[in-house]
Design a protein around this motif. Structure first.
Motif, PDB file in Angstrom:
ATOM      1  N   ASN A  86       7.116   8.837  12.226  1.00  0.00           N
ATOM      2  CA  ASN A  86       5.960   9.557  11.609  1.00  0.00           C
ATOM      3  C   ASN A  86       4.658   8.605  11.317  1.00  0.00           C
ATOM      4  O   ASN A  86       3.726   8.626  11.508  1.00  0.00           O
ATOM      5  CB  ASN A  86       5.956  10.460  10.337  1.00  0.00           C
ATOM      6  CG  ASN A  86       6.825  11.608  10.930  1.00  0.00           C
ATOM      7  OD1 ASN A  86       6.962  11.757  12.141  1.00  0.00           O
ATOM      8  ND2 ASN A  86       7.263  12.556  10.006  1.00  0.00           N
ATOM      9  N   GLN A  87       5.283   7.562  10.443  1.00  0.00           N
ATOM     10  CA  GLN A  87       4.165   6.317   9.912  1.00  0.00           C
ATOM     11  C   GLN A  87       3.743   5.812  11.163  1.00  0.00           C
ATOM     12  O   GLN A  87       2.238   5.493  11.122  1.00  0.00           O
ATOM     13  CB  GLN A  87       4.977   5.492   8.836  1.00  0.00           C
ATOM     14  CG  GLN A  87       5.478   6.111   7.669  1.00  0.00           C
ATOM     15  CD  GLN A  87       6.058   5.228   6.617  1.00  0.00           C
ATOM     16  OE1 GLN A  87       5.678   4.047   6.845  1.00  0.00           O
ATOM     17  NE2 GLN A  87       6.716   5.418   5.706  1.00  0.00           N
TER      18      GLN A  87
ATOM     19  N   PHE B 159       1.116   8.041  12.815  1.00  0.00           N
ATOM     20  CA  PHE B 159      -0.076   8.197  11.890  1.00  0.00           C
ATOM     21  C   PHE B 159      -0.816   6.930  12.180  1.00  0.00           C
ATOM     22  O   PHE B 159      -2.100   6.971  11.943  1.00  0.00           O
ATOM     23  CB  PHE B 159       0.339   8.512  10.656  1.00  0.00           C
ATOM     24  CG  PHE B 159       0.433   9.968  10.291  1.00  0.00           C
ATOM     25  CD1 PHE B 159      -1.000  10.557  10.078  1.00  0.00           C
ATOM     26  CD2 PHE B 159       1.489  10.734  10.309  1.00  0.00           C
ATOM     27  CE1 PHE B 159      -0.825  12.180   9.904  1.00  0.00           C
ATOM     28  CE2 PHE B 159       1.701  11.751   9.834  1.00  0.00           C
ATOM     29  CZ  PHE B 159       0.358  12.698   9.745  1.00  0.00           C
TER      30      PHE B 159
ATOM     31  N   ILE C 146       4.510  14.708  15.590  1.00  0.00           N
ATOM     32  CA  ILE C 146       4.506  14.757  14.300  1.00  0.00           C
ATOM     33  C   ILE C 146       4.949  16.247  13.635  1.00  0.00           C
ATOM     34  O   ILE C 146       6.097  16.352  13.049  1.00  0.00           O
ATOM     35  CB  ILE C 146       3.423  14.322  13.411  1.00  0.00           C
ATOM     36  CG1 ILE C 146       3.222  12.619  13.777  1.00  0.00           C
ATOM     37  CG2 ILE C 146       3.388  14.411  11.804  1.00  0.00           C
ATOM     38  CD1 ILE C 146       1.825  12.206  13.458  1.00  0.00           C
TER      39      ILE C 146
ATOM     40  N   HIS D  53       5.174   7.242   2.244  1.00  0.00           N
ATOM     41  CA  HIS D  53       4.395   6.844   3.417  1.00  0.00           C
ATOM     42  C   HIS D  53       3.212   5.905   2.704  1.00  0.00           C
ATOM     43  O   HIS D  53       3.194   5.728   1.572  1.00  0.00           O
ATOM     44  CB  HIS D  53       3.704   8.417   3.674  1.00  0.00           C
ATOM     45  CG  HIS D  53       3.248   8.548   5.014  1.00  0.00           C
ATOM     46  ND1 HIS D  53       2.525   7.796   5.627  1.00  0.00           N
ATOM     47  CD2 HIS D  53       3.598   9.571   6.033  1.00  0.00           C
ATOM     48  CE1 HIS D  53       2.192   8.061   6.964  1.00  0.00           C
ATOM     49  NE2 HIS D  53       2.878   9.287   7.138  1.00  0.00           N
TER      50      HIS D  53
ATOM     51  N   LEU E  34       3.043   5.954  -3.750  1.00  0.00           N
ATOM     52  CA  LEU E  34       2.982   5.781  -2.214  1.00  0.00           C
ATOM     53  C   LEU E  34       3.982   4.524  -2.118  1.00  0.00           C
ATOM     54  O   LEU E  34       3.487   3.254  -2.671  1.00  0.00           O
ATOM     55  CB  LEU E  34       1.597   5.328  -1.731  1.00  0.00           C
ATOM     56  CG  LEU E  34       0.778   6.481  -2.090  1.00  0.00           C
ATOM     57  CD1 LEU E  34      -0.730   6.289  -1.511  1.00  0.00           C
ATOM     58  CD2 LEU E  34       1.287   7.808  -1.078  1.00  0.00           C
TER      59      LEU E  34
ATOM     60  N   PRO F 100      10.614   9.717   8.548  1.00  0.00           N
ATOM     61  CA  PRO F 100       9.466   9.046   8.234  1.00  0.00           C
ATOM     62  C   PRO F 100       8.807   7.882   8.661  1.00  0.00           C
ATOM     63  O   PRO F 100       7.765   7.517   9.018  1.00  0.00           O
ATOM     64  CB  PRO F 100       9.603   8.465   6.612  1.00  0.00           C
ATOM     65  CG  PRO F 100      11.211   8.631   6.472  1.00  0.00           C
ATOM     66  CD  PRO F 100      11.746   9.385   7.595  1.00  0.00           C
ATOM     67  N   ARG F 101       9.735   6.968   9.376  1.00  0.00           N
ATOM     68  CA  ARG F 101       9.293   5.671  10.020  1.00  0.00           C
ATOM     69  C   ARG F 101       8.709   6.215  11.236  1.00  0.00           C
ATOM     70  O   ARG F 101       7.596   5.386  11.631  1.00  0.00           O
ATOM     71  CB  ARG F 101      10.568   4.881  10.053  1.00  0.00           C
ATOM     72  CG  ARG F 101      11.285   4.389   9.109  1.00  0.00           C
ATOM     73  CD  ARG F 101      12.528   3.175   9.324  1.00  0.00           C
ATOM     74  NE  ARG F 101      13.202   2.896   8.360  1.00  0.00           N
ATOM     75  CZ  ARG F 101      14.109   2.185   8.438  1.00  0.00           C
ATOM     76  NH1 ARG F 101      14.601   1.779   9.552  1.00  0.00           N
ATOM     77  NH2 ARG F 101      14.754   1.535   7.269  1.00  0.00           N
TER      78      ARG F 101
ATOM     79  N   PHE G 132       4.508   1.489   3.881  1.00  0.00           N
ATOM     80  CA  PHE G 132       5.430   1.454   5.333  1.00  0.00           C
ATOM     81  C   PHE G 132       5.936   0.427   5.624  1.00  0.00           C
ATOM     82  O   PHE G 132       5.938  -0.768   5.414  1.00  0.00           O
ATOM     83  CB  PHE G 132       4.222   1.793   6.466  1.00  0.00           C
ATOM     84  CG  PHE G 132       3.010   0.800   6.287  1.00  0.00           C
ATOM     85  CD1 PHE G 132       1.844   1.284   6.060  1.00  0.00           C
ATOM     86  CD2 PHE G 132       3.250  -0.503   6.972  1.00  0.00           C
ATOM     87  CE1 PHE G 132       0.804   0.510   6.023  1.00  0.00           C
ATOM     88  CE2 PHE G 132       2.301  -1.188   6.802  1.00  0.00           C
ATOM     89  CZ  PHE G 132       0.813  -0.995   6.510  1.00  0.00           C
TER      90      PHE G 132
ATOM     91  N   ALA H  59       5.104  14.233   4.208  1.00  0.00           N
ATOM     92  CA  ALA H  59       5.644  13.392   3.288  1.00  0.00           C
ATOM     93  C   ALA H  59       5.903  14.049   2.144  1.00  0.00           C
ATOM     94  O   ALA H  59       7.003  13.499   1.197  1.00  0.00           O
ATOM     95  CB  ALA H  59       4.919  11.872   3.345  1.00  0.00           C
TER      96      ALA H  59
ATOM     97  N   CYS I 274      -1.126  10.204   1.252  1.00  0.00           N
ATOM     98  CA  CYS I 274      -0.656  11.352   0.955  1.00  0.00           C
ATOM     99  C   CYS I 274      -0.880  12.172   2.400  1.00  0.00           C
ATOM    100  O   CYS I 274      -1.847  12.677   2.529  1.00  0.00           O
ATOM    101  CB  CYS I 274      -1.348  11.899  -0.149  1.00  0.00           C
ATOM    102  SG  CYS I 274      -0.850  11.472  -1.830  1.00  0.00           S
ATOM    103  N   GLU I 275       0.333  12.792   2.855  1.00  0.00           N
ATOM    104  CA  GLU I 275       0.417  13.398   3.928  1.00  0.00           C
ATOM    105  C   GLU I 275       1.287  14.771   3.833  1.00  0.00           C
ATOM    106  O   GLU I 275       2.247  14.577   3.027  1.00  0.00           O
ATOM    107  CB  GLU I 275       0.874  12.584   5.172  1.00  0.00           C
ATOM    108  CG  GLU I 275       0.874  13.305   6.597  1.00  0.00           C
ATOM    109  CD  GLU I 275       2.311  13.882   6.832  1.00  0.00           C
ATOM    110  OE1 GLU I 275       2.086  14.773   7.330  1.00  0.00           O
ATOM    111  OE2 GLU I 275       3.032  13.328   6.584  1.00  0.00           O
TER     112      GLU I 275
END
Length: 312
Positions: free
Chosen positions: A271-272, A275, A258, A176, A14, A268-269, A17, A183, A179-180
């Motif tokens: 989305n993070q 989340f 998302i 991420h 991982l 990804p940024r 972030f 990602a 675990c998503e």
């Protein structure tokens, strides 16, 4: 961070972030404080609903399940993320990764189903109050809860199995902090266009369809509220509905951004950030929306504080 050679070949790494963020230690510490506040708030709400008989109603029973889902979601992600950060060991086993995917998806989908059913509860309570005890009885509530958890678990099981059966490119680094699904799909070495379409279809069923039902129900609810003769009853109905609408926005907003945004896996940024909001802030704001604006919950809280003081 440990080198890749020191981990098993089936493990994932991982990446955390916002690697460019300078004050990451302060950020993780704040996230932990918010997590503890969310954990305390939801646990307290569940205890209040369980202890006091005037909260033994379908609405509060469903709300206690929503708090339980919040606890499950945030506890399956935040402690592991904080542990990885402070230990410097960002490896996660294949089994642990699959478990995180399963539980995060299960709870997220179950919450969408439950919030939709909570809207039905409010619709019946306001638009057909005389038949409310018959339509929304304890047996129906149990069916609602079972439907939410079962729907979330079955859908999540399919997506978890499909996601982890793909061939993963090396190094197995997930961009991420947990675990998503989206990602993990970024590091798959196969053509996953067909599966991505399945994700979109699932998103429509889990997000858009329930949201459409919720909005349609609230149109009918507000029309019924406008026809009420009692200002007190109108204000009480609006207060309850506004709390529920706040929760609808907290849950459905990040999820739609998302999973239904074109090319969402390539950002990804963002989305993070979404989340972090959904897994940390939403579980904190949910009990606040239903407690600070609810006289019955505040009354139960005052009674509990009084009992604790009397024991001292």
């Amino acid at each position: 961070m440990k080198s890749w050679n020191e981990t098993e070949t089936t493990d994932f790494i991982l990446l955390g972030f916002f690697p460019e963020f300078k004050h990451i230690t302060a950020m993780v510490s704040i996230i932990l404080l918010i997590y503890m506040a969310a954990f305390t708030g939801n646990t307290l709400l569940i205890i209040l609903i369980w202890l006091y008989s005037h909260l033994h109603t379908p609405m509060y029973f469903l709300l206690s399940q929503l708090s339980l889902m919040d606890l499950t979601l945030t506890s399956s992600i935040v402690p592991k993320m904080a542990s990885n950060f402070f230990s410097g060991w960002w490896s996660i086993s294949f089994l642990a990764c699959g478990t995180q995917i399963f539980f995060s998806l299960t709870v997220a989908i179950a919450e969408c189903i439950l919030i939709t059913l909570m809207c039905f509860d409010r619709y019946v309570a306001i638009c057909d109050p005389l038949r409310y005890p018959v339509i929304i009885n304890p047996k129906v509530c149990l069916h609602m809860i079972a439907m939410s958890w079962a729907g979330g678990a079955l859908t999540s099981l399919g997506h978890t199995a499909f996601t982890l059966h793909f061939n993963i490119c090396s190094p197995r680094e997930i961009p991420h902090f947990f675990c998503e699904v989206m990602a993990v799909l970024r590091i798959v070495c196969e053509d996953i266009s067909a599966y991505e379409k399945a994700v979109v279809i699932t998103s429509i069923l889990v997000l858009l369809l329930p949201l459409s039902l919720i909005l349609s129900s609230y149109v009918l609810i507000f029309l019924a509220v406008l026809r009420m003769n009692s200002p007190e009853g109108r204000n009480k109905a609006l207060a309850t509905c506004s709390s529920h609408l706040c929760v609808v926005g907290l849950y459905f907003g990040p999820g739609m951004c998302i999973y239904m945004r074109p090319g969402s896996a390539k950002t990804p940024r963002l989305n993070q950030g979404l989340f972090l909001f959904g897994t940390v802030l939403t579980p904190l704001l949910n009990p606040l929306a239903y407690s600070l604006r609810n006289k019955e919950v505040l009354s139960a809280l005052k009674k509990l504080i009084g009992r604790c003081q009397s024991f001292r």
